[in-house]
Write an enzyme that holds these catalytic residues in place. Sequence first.
Site, PDB file in Angstrom:
ATOM      1  N   THR A  71       4.188  68.958  62.555  1.00 50.45           N
ATOM      2  CA  THR A  71       4.384  70.021  61.568  1.00 50.45           C
ATOM      3  C   THR A  71       3.312  71.096  61.647  1.00 50.45           C
ATOM      4  O   THR A  71       3.566  72.263  61.378  1.00 50.45           O
ATOM      5  CB  THR A  71       4.378  69.411  60.150  1.00 50.45           C
ATOM      6  OG1 THR A  71       5.484  68.552  60.051  1.00 50.45           O
ATOM      7  CG2 THR A  71       4.484  70.456  59.070  1.00 50.45           C
TER       8      THR A  71
ATOM      9  N   TYR B  16      12.407  72.726  58.570  1.00 52.51           N
ATOM     10  CA  TYR B  16      11.668  73.363  59.662  1.00 52.51           C
ATOM     11  C   TYR B  16      11.820  72.534  60.913  1.00 52.51           C
ATOM     12  O   TYR B  16      12.286  71.398  60.885  1.00 52.51           O
ATOM     13  CB  TYR B  16      10.180  73.495  59.301  1.00 52.51           C
ATOM     14  CG  TYR B  16       9.502  72.170  59.161  1.00 52.51           C
ATOM     15  CD1 TYR B  16       9.563  71.466  57.970  1.00 52.51           C
ATOM     16  CD2 TYR B  16       8.840  71.600  60.236  1.00 52.51           C
ATOM     17  CE1 TYR B  16       8.973  70.231  57.835  1.00 52.51           C
ATOM     18  CE2 TYR B  16       8.241  70.350  60.120  1.00 52.51           C
ATOM     19  CZ  TYR B  16       8.313  69.679  58.916  1.00 52.51           C
ATOM     20  OH  TYR B  16       7.745  68.449  58.794  1.00 52.51           O
TER      21      TYR B  16
ATOM     22  N   SER C 210       6.284  63.793  65.988  1.00 57.68           N
ATOM     23  CA  SER C 210       5.685  62.507  66.360  1.00 57.68           C
ATOM     24  C   SER C 210       6.627  61.333  66.130  1.00 57.68           C
ATOM     25  O   SER C 210       6.307  60.206  66.498  1.00 57.68           O
ATOM     26  CB  SER C 210       4.354  62.310  65.640  1.00 57.68           C
ATOM     27  OG  SER C 210       4.550  62.014  64.277  1.00 57.68           O
ATOM     28  N   GLN C 211       7.813  61.578  65.559  1.00 55.39           N
ATOM     29  CA  GLN C 211       8.817  60.512  65.538  1.00 55.39           C
ATOM     30  C   GLN C 211       9.259  60.162  66.952  1.00 55.39           C
ATOM     31  O   GLN C 211       9.825  59.103  67.195  1.00 55.39           O
ATOM     32  CB  GLN C 211      10.035  60.893  64.665  1.00 55.39           C
ATOM     33  CG  GLN C 211      10.787  62.139  65.108  1.00 55.39           C
ATOM     34  CD  GLN C 211      10.264  63.396  64.436  1.00 55.39           C
ATOM     35  OE1 GLN C 211       9.067  63.632  64.402  1.00 55.39           O
ATOM     36  NE2 GLN C 211      11.142  64.217  63.889  1.00 55.39           N
TER      37      GLN C 211
ATOM     38  N   THR D 129       2.592  63.979  61.593  1.00 47.88           N
ATOM     39  CA  THR D 129       2.039  62.998  60.659  1.00 47.88           C
ATOM     40  C   THR D 129       2.811  61.670  60.650  1.00 47.88           C
ATOM     41  O   THR D 129       2.272  60.656  60.220  1.00 47.88           O
ATOM     42  CB  THR D 129       2.005  63.570  59.230  1.00 47.88           C
ATOM     43  OG1 THR D 129       3.333  63.914  58.837  1.00 47.88           O
ATOM     44  CG2 THR D 129       1.098  64.774  59.133  1.00 47.88           C
ATOM     45  N   ASP D 130       4.061  61.693  61.134  1.00 44.24           N
ATOM     46  CA  ASP D 130       4.899  60.494  60.997  1.00 44.24           C
ATOM     47  C   ASP D 130       4.295  59.249  61.650  1.00 44.24           C
ATOM     48  O   ASP D 130       4.374  58.150  61.103  1.00 44.24           O
ATOM     49  CB  ASP D 130       6.286  60.741  61.610  1.00 44.24           C
ATOM     50  CG  ASP D 130       7.111  61.728  60.783  1.00 44.24           C
ATOM     51  OD1 ASP D 130       6.639  62.157  59.720  1.00 44.24           O
ATOM     52  OD2 ASP D 130       8.234  62.062  61.217  1.00 44.24           O
TER      53      ASP D 130
ATOM     54  N   LYS E 148       0.145  56.682  56.305  1.00 41.94           N
ATOM     55  CA  LYS E 148       0.894  57.755  55.663  1.00 41.94           C
ATOM     56  C   LYS E 148       1.609  57.122  54.473  1.00 41.94           C
ATOM     57  O   LYS E 148       2.426  56.221  54.639  1.00 41.94           O
ATOM     58  CB  LYS E 148       1.897  58.365  56.643  1.00 41.94           C
ATOM     59  CG  LYS E 148       2.671  59.533  56.033  1.00 41.94           C
ATOM     60  CD  LYS E 148       3.548  60.267  57.042  1.00 41.94           C
ATOM     61  CE  LYS E 148       4.187  61.480  56.360  1.00 41.94           C
ATOM     62  NZ  LYS E 148       4.973  62.302  57.275  1.00 41.94           N
TER      63      LYS E 148
ATOM     64  N   GLU F  89       1.581  30.155  53.110  1.00 42.05           N
ATOM     65  CA  GLU F  89       2.820  29.380  52.937  1.00 42.05           C
ATOM     66  C   GLU F  89       3.407  28.959  54.278  1.00 42.05           C
ATOM     67  O   GLU F  89       4.360  28.199  54.327  1.00 42.05           O
ATOM     68  CB  GLU F  89       3.847  30.208  52.157  1.00 42.05           C
ATOM     69  CG  GLU F  89       3.527  30.339  50.679  1.00 42.05           C
ATOM     70  CD  GLU F  89       4.629  31.075  49.923  1.00 42.05           C
ATOM     71  OE1 GLU F  89       5.751  30.566  49.855  1.00 42.05           O
ATOM     72  OE2 GLU F  89       4.337  32.172  49.413  1.00 42.05           O
TER      73      GLU F  89
HETATM   74  N1  GLU Z   1       8.331  64.543  61.856  1.00 45.40           N
HETATM   75  C1  GLU Z   1       7.370  65.413  62.406  1.00 45.40           C
HETATM   76  C2  GLU Z   1       6.191  64.732  63.042  1.00 45.40           C
HETATM   77  O1  GLU Z   1       5.734  63.692  62.665  1.00 45.40           O
HETATM   78  C3  GLU Z   1       6.881  66.355  61.399  1.00 45.40           C
HETATM   79  C4  GLU Z   1       6.169  65.650  60.279  1.00 45.40           C
HETATM   80  C5  GLU Z   1       4.744  66.088  60.186  1.00 45.40           C
HETATM   81  O2  GLU Z   1       4.088  66.429  61.155  1.00 45.40           O
HETATM   82  O3  GLU Z   1       4.319  66.085  59.040  1.00 45.40           O
HETATM   83  O4  GLU Z   1       5.689  65.304  63.970  1.00 45.40           O
END
Ligand code: GLU
Length: 356
Positions: free
Chosen positions: A35, A48, A81-82, A114-115, A187, A305
């Site tokens: 992002t 976006y 980053s997915q 961020t993913d 996250k 357990e």
């Molecule tokens: N899904 C994208 C990624 O992880 C955008 C999410 C982000 O960067 O916050 O690259």
Amino acid sequence: MKRFASILAAVALILISHIAFGQRPNVYILATGGTIAGTGASSTGTAYSAGQVAIQTLIDAVPQIQEIAQVRGEQVVNIGSQDMSDEVWLRLAERINELVQDPDIDGIVVTHGTDTMEETALFLDLTVNTPKPIVLTGAMRPSTALSADGPLNLFNAVVVAASPYSRDRGVLVAMNAQVHAASQVVKMHTTSVESFVSPNTGPAGTILNGNVTYYSAQARTPLHFDITGLQTLPKVGIIYSHAGISSDIATAMLSSGYQGIIHAGVGNGNIHKNIFPVLKKARAQGILVVRSSRVPTGPTTLENEVDDEAYQFVASQWLNPQKSRVLLMLALTRTHDWQQIQEYFNSISQYTPAGK
Ligand code: GLU
């Protein structure tokens, strides 16, 4: 003691040279997309595309960075980053291991979606062996949004990477004016700028007015895996448990080339009776089984357990399922001995079994 003295000497040397000669530290940025490099059609909407803006545009957008450090950068990939993959992880780690050999580079910033940032942070923590600061950052809002968080996050990440006080702390994540250790950070919110937290320990430090302050000493993990020349990583998957889970989802993993299974169990890593026989069968086939938990805080402990010794299961201790996967993949490049692998999980969590 000797190590402490050499760290002190290194910090003093850097401080003296920067103060005496007015030299700004050299920070190298490796951009991977996300992002922070995203653009949207509207400044107020959430829609976006990630990974649109190139590294030089990001650097140029925050000219204040140049007051903190001399900054150069290169684009490694430009993806959301997915879509992060073993191949990109290996390439990134190799490149960082190369760059940190350069005496003219004081610290490295990796811009990242961020993913999966927490997974990449741990992967680099375990594969890059250097006292130099390696800092990941990103953004929750695209560069075209009102109050985009990317510019300040990038500035703060450079502050962290340029600081001699960040040395020897392992890989760090700088987001939303906080610094987190790779092994702790997760996250925790899908959309908020306040998304990154270290829920079990709290953050390692805070960044304000171009300065980073650490709350306490934090040592680098003693674990390090040499990935030189590796093209692929062992296949490890995650089973996410739930009430009424059926065995078929797990059974499929026994014949699909998996060398390891992370079980994201309920509670303290508990296993549904429908899944238990499949995991026992996996062990009989030589597949490593790690019990972790879908609960976001607290450890998955040994011998609670589940009789881990009897089934040769590994308990993930303080690592969540996705981070357990990272450690297990790297562990499997070295050994298939479940007790040795348990030691890796103990060691990263600083856990010593009673009486040892
Ligand atoms: N899904 C994208 C990624 O992880 C955008 C999410 C982000 O960067 O916050 O690259």
